[in-house]
Design an enzyme around this catalytic site. Structure first.
Site, PDB file in Angstrom:
ATOM      1  N   GLY A 226       6.200  -1.188   2.704  1.00  0.00           N
ATOM      2  CA  GLY A 226       5.175  -1.581   1.738  1.00  0.00           C
ATOM      3  C   GLY A 226       4.149  -0.491   1.509  1.00  0.00           C
ATOM      4  N   ASP A 227       3.829   0.262   2.554  1.00  0.00           N
ATOM      5  CA  ASP A 227       2.873   1.361   2.412  1.00  0.00           C
ATOM      6  C   ASP A 227       3.481   2.500   1.589  1.00  0.00           C
ATOM      7  OD1 ASP A 227       1.212  -0.116   4.072  1.00  0.00           O
ATOM      8  OD2 ASP A 227       1.921   0.904   5.873  1.00  0.00           O
ATOM      9  N   ALA A 252      11.706   2.580  -5.430  1.00  0.00           N
ATOM     10  CA  ALA A 252      12.614   3.569  -4.847  1.00  0.00           C
ATOM     11  C   ALA A 252      12.041   4.131  -3.545  1.00  0.00           C
ATOM     12  CB  ALA A 252      12.875   4.690  -5.844  1.00  0.00           C
TER      13      ALA A 252
END
Length: 270
Positions: A226-227, A252
């Site tokens: 997520g980061d 991506a």
């Protein structure tokens, strides 16, 4: 390089233990191995944005210890401006304790350490006038995120809130953020805001009426995906990309981040 991205966020060292399956409450399991890796949602996001080509300044704190010094050096080597990272003589560098199951799914406990010494007013003052994108997240105190987003608004910058880990205080911050990044669970916890950018795990992400699908990958570890998504998203937005193009680039990057161990594709070195 796009316009300047300023990230105010946490810097943690991750102690990663790999297991066959996560323990149930009260259960003891044998770990397969353990590794120290760079982490912290702020540092992860900053490193991801720099990897995507952005000019990134990271504002944060580390302890006066060897791991903190090594971490700052490695961030600089990977293109992050570390001139606004302060050293806290009273607290150790923040840590996260992560278990990763054979499926790639993780569970995380975070100990703030030096991150807890970041003061709201000081963090806001450290944001330079030329910031074009200002990013905060919630591994720091909500008051810090509020001050940072208000400073970004006053500068006319694009303000971004990565509302993770979600808390009741996050709802009060939504009106200060031009872009809100959440996963599905955080989105529901915040009352399902209509225009949030929502990550959907293996299904990709959606942002308003725009969707981006993720291609198949061999998942090793979902830590930091997520980061990486958020870092690539803000880098693309800083470069002037459309919402659709930014979302595609972010999906991506998030998918790639699941193909290696840890939150970032590099370690601390010798």
């Amino acid at each position: 390089m796009g316009a300047r991205v300023v990230v105010v966020g946490s810097i943690n060292v991750d102690s990663v233990v790999r297991v066959e399956a996560h323990p149930a409450p009260g259960e003891t399991v044998l770990g397969l191995d353990v590794e120290l890796l760079p982490g912290g949602k702020g540092a992860n996001l900053a490193a991801g944005a720099a990897a995507a080509g952005a000019d990134v300044l990271l504002i944060g704190r580390v302890g006066d210890d060897d791991l903190g010094r090594r971490y700052v050096e490695r961030l600089a080597e990977h293109g992050v401006d570390v001139s606004a990272i302060a050293v806290d003589a009273d607290r150790p560098t923040g840590q996260a304790f992560i278990t990763v199951a054979a499926s790639g799914e993780n569970s995380i406990i975070v100990v703030a350490g030096a991150n807890g010494g970041i003061e709201a007013d000081a963090a806001a003052r450290a944001i330079p006038d030329d910031a074009a994108v200002v990013v905060s997240q919630l591994e720091l105190a909500p008051a810090v995120a509020e001050a940072v987003l208000r400073r970004g608004r006053a500068l006319g910058a694009l303000t971004v809130l990565n509302a993770s880990p979600v808390s009741p205080a996050a709802s009060a911050l939504l009106e200060l953020a031009d872009v809100v990044i959440v996963n599905e669970h955080e989105w529901v916890a915040l009352g399902s805001p209509a225009d949030a950018c929502v990550t959907l795990g293996a299904a990709g992400a959606r942002w308003g009426g725009v969707d981006a699908a993720s291609g198949p990958v061999d998942v090793v570890d979902t830590t930091g995906a997520g980061d990486a998504f958020a870092g690539a998203l803000v880098a693309a937005l800083a470069a002037g990309a459309s919402r659709a193009d930014a979302l595609t680039a972010a999906v991506a990057a998030g998918a790639r981040a699941t193909t290696y161990a840890g939150a970032q594709p590099w370690g601390f070195g010798a």
